[in-house]
Write an enzyme that holds these catalytic residues in place. Sequence first.
Site, short mmCIF file in Angstrom:
data_model
loop_
_atom_site.label_atom_id
_atom_site.label_comp_id
_atom_site.label_asym_id
_atom_site.label_seq_id
_atom_site.Cartn_x
_atom_site.Cartn_y
_atom_site.Cartn_z
N CYS A 333 0.83 -1.20 0.00
CA CYS A 333 0.00 0.00 0.00
C CYS A 333 0.87 1.26 0.00
O CYS A 333 1.57 1.53 -0.97
CB CYS A 333 -0.97 -0.03 1.17
SG CYS A 333 -2.38 1.08 0.95
N HIS A 436 -3.61 -5.53 1.28
CA HIS A 436 -3.45 -5.83 2.69
C HIS A 436 -3.93 -7.27 2.93
O HIS A 436 -4.81 -7.77 2.23
CB HIS A 436 -4.29 -4.88 3.55
CG HIS A 436 -3.83 -3.47 3.51
ND1 HIS A 436 -2.65 -3.06 4.08
CD2 HIS A 436 -4.40 -2.36 2.96
CE1 HIS A 436 -2.50 -1.75 3.91
NE2 HIS A 436 -3.54 -1.30 3.24
#
Length: 493
Positions: A333, A436
């Site tokens: 991310c 994630h």
Amino acid sequence: MESTLKALMVQGTTSDAGKSVLVAGLCRVLKRRNIKVAPFKPQNMALNSAVTPDGGEIGRAQAVQAIACGIEPTVHMNPVLLKPNSDTGAQVILQGRALSNMEANSYHDYKKIAMHTVLDSFSLLQSEYDSVMIEGAGSPAEINLRANDIANMGFAEAADVPVIIVADIDRGGVFAHLYGTLALLSESEQQRVKGFVINRFRGDISLLQSGLDWLEEKTGKPVIGVLPYLHGFDLEAEDAIAAKQELGDNVKLNVVVPVFTRISNHTDFDALRQNPDINLRYVGKGERLDGADLIILPGSKSTRADLKHLREQGWDKDILRHLRLGGKVMGICGGYQMLGHWVHDPDGVEGEAGSTVGLGLLDTETTLTQEKQLNNVSGQLDLDGESVAVTGYEIHVGRTVSVSNETKINPLITLTNGAEDGVVSECNQILGTYLHGIFDTFSAARLICQWAGAQGIQTHDHLKAKEQAIDRIADAIEAHLDLALLWPQLDEN
């Protein structure tokens, strides 16, 4: 006041007193008795979040509590989520959707409006479930936060729900914490407190009895029970980083994760940290990124600010040295965004508008956008000629693209909808992804660890381990809490 079975709120004397875990355990206790139960937290401040099936964002603690209930999470389980992006400000998320960034003073006034959203979500859950287990935030006795409170007693009074208070004896001062917290509440708030729970006790309970007797005499409230310290207990943390781990005799992979000032979703690393073949070490301010086979740059709520912090710590030089010595680097991310040539924020989404030079290790650049991506995804991870299934979730702003039309991007993951995610560098030493939870799927964790140099790591079923941890705290609750004080009718169900 609602019956304790219909609704019960767990408040704590401090942050990390055990509220999240106690609520998860209570939810599992009720589920075992075939009671349709749901978790609820009016207001959560955390950078660990989850994506719900209905496409919203909530705190990860409520997603774990939903697992304890055996139900899918929804945005109504955590109607207000605050994600700090500075020391004085946070992104405000209402019923799963980002509203705006607010400074603390502005949000303090806004809470009067947010209370309507909180009560709306709570009412909806009560209409759908037989019982709602509610988690408070921090402490109800913070004098400066009591006005317009929607997180603790302010909500309990508005919703007319009973409360129990939990304290962590392992920190010390447990009787002062419980007595003082109750003393600082108003008379009506004190009346709705049904009793106390003491958490994480080590040793002979008989040595504690005189203190328990004193507390009950002074407050007129029962001690519902004393939960033991559960050695090796590991359940996703709401925000605090859990660094302890049990290592095997033959560690196969050393992983280092730098802790950014606004690190987000560090629960990504729980599956690695829990594997005895992997030594995962968090590195903080003033420490070096050394002794690693794999360096992973985690997510960040403020990518450009944390990229500056990374350089101030000299971690950029550590990373370059690590690569020269043949090590591997991964970004997730915000960490993925940092690995490119540029991070642009033309609209000031995460702070002051502008651009920041990235680490230049991937041939990409990122432009932050107003729209946040919130998706639960699955697909195929391709690495070193092998393809395995992977699942995860996306929570990010921004679009990452190649810096040149002539550059071929080698995607890391092909999603089931045909989209591509992530990059593998041409040198095969660096990779990035927006996913994630990528390590929660063991086949994906094994392949990435193999790419980083670890062969044959032990199989670790992260989802099974989470279920076992929930059952473990539920077992402790049933063994050590006098549930009849809370739910006299429980055994009738």
